[in-house]
Design a protein around this motif. Sequence first.
Motif, PDB file in Angstrom:
ATOM      1  N   GLU A  75       0.861  -1.177   0.000  1.00 45.56           N
ATOM      2  CA  GLU A  75       0.000   0.000   0.000  1.00 45.56           C
ATOM      3  C   GLU A  75       0.896   1.226   0.000  1.00 45.56           C
ATOM      4  O   GLU A  75       1.670   1.439   0.934  1.00 45.56           O
ATOM      5  CB  GLU A  75      -0.902   0.012   1.244  1.00 45.56           C
ATOM      6  CG  GLU A  75      -1.865  -1.157   1.314  1.00 45.56           C
ATOM      7  CD  GLU A  75      -2.960  -1.092   0.263  1.00 45.56           C
ATOM      8  OE1 GLU A  75      -3.327   0.024  -0.153  1.00 45.56           O
ATOM      9  OE2 GLU A  75      -3.434  -2.158  -0.140  1.00 45.56           O
ATOM     10  N   SER A 105       1.426   5.215   0.199  1.00 44.68           N
ATOM     11  CA  SER A 105       0.732   6.396   0.701  1.00 44.68           C
ATOM     12  C   SER A 105       0.807   7.499  -0.341  1.00 44.68           C
ATOM     13  O   SER A 105       1.599   7.451  -1.287  1.00 44.68           O
ATOM     14  CB  SER A 105       1.377   6.860   2.005  1.00 44.68           C
ATOM     15  OG  SER A 105       2.684   7.341   1.748  1.00 44.68           O
ATOM     16  N   ALA A 106       0.004   8.528  -0.165  1.00 47.50           N
ATOM     17  CA  ALA A 106       0.024   9.668  -1.083  1.00 47.50           C
ATOM     18  C   ALA A 106       1.396  10.339  -1.057  1.00 47.50           C
ATOM     19  O   ALA A 106       1.881  10.833  -2.075  1.00 47.50           O
ATOM     20  CB  ALA A 106      -1.060  10.658  -0.717  1.00 47.50           C
ATOM     21  N   ASP A 107       2.058  10.366   0.117  1.00 45.79           N
ATOM     22  CA  ASP A 107       3.383  10.957   0.221  1.00 45.79           C
ATOM     23  C   ASP A 107       4.403  10.201  -0.625  1.00 45.79           C
ATOM     24  O   ASP A 107       5.256  10.800  -1.266  1.00 45.79           O
ATOM     25  CB  ASP A 107       3.863  10.984   1.677  1.00 45.79           C
ATOM     26  CG  ASP A 107       3.010  11.899   2.538  1.00 45.79           C
ATOM     27  OD1 ASP A 107       2.381  12.828   1.978  1.00 45.79           O
ATOM     28  OD2 ASP A 107       2.971  11.687   3.761  1.00 45.79           O
ATOM     29  N   ASP A 147       3.730   8.513  -3.340  1.00 42.10           N
ATOM     30  CA  ASP A 147       3.439   8.829  -4.739  1.00 42.10           C
ATOM     31  C   ASP A 147       4.046  10.171  -5.135  1.00 42.10           C
ATOM     32  O   ASP A 147       4.600  10.324  -6.217  1.00 42.10           O
ATOM     33  CB  ASP A 147       1.928   8.864  -4.987  1.00 42.10           C
ATOM     34  CG  ASP A 147       1.294   7.484  -4.893  1.00 42.10           C
ATOM     35  OD1 ASP A 147       2.034   6.481  -5.019  1.00 42.10           O
ATOM     36  OD2 ASP A 147       0.071   7.405  -4.703  1.00 42.10           O
TER      37      ASP A 147
END
Length: 129
Positions: free
Chosen positions: A115, A117-119, A121
Amino acid sequence: MAGQYRVPVGERDQVRAGLVIQMISVCFGVSPDELRTRGRLTPSGGRARRVALYLAHVGYGWPLERLSHVFGVSRATAGQGCRWTEDARDDPALDGLLDRLTEAVRDVCDAPRLELSADADLAASAGPR
């Protein structure tokens, strides 16, 4: 009856079938679209689809009924494809390929899910620092 009854297939099964289709497509030189076609295929497409059915059956342990729903073929077609491929394993080249593909399918599906995280990405899109 307006249309043919179709059993709903879950997204997880569709993704797994897609993996098998892509692998068989690469190994046999047949278009993934041809392998997904309902009805009669070219001789090479038919052989490739039978191998894909077998690989999903052995690699995922899917019973023939589930296999038929996921690939959109009858249970008899799924069973015939698996029997044909099992008989064709007398060819050492096909047997070795199927061993490698089965191991690869299991390795990919048994790998832990990652998974992001947005960070993560954002950091990946920013490139090296």
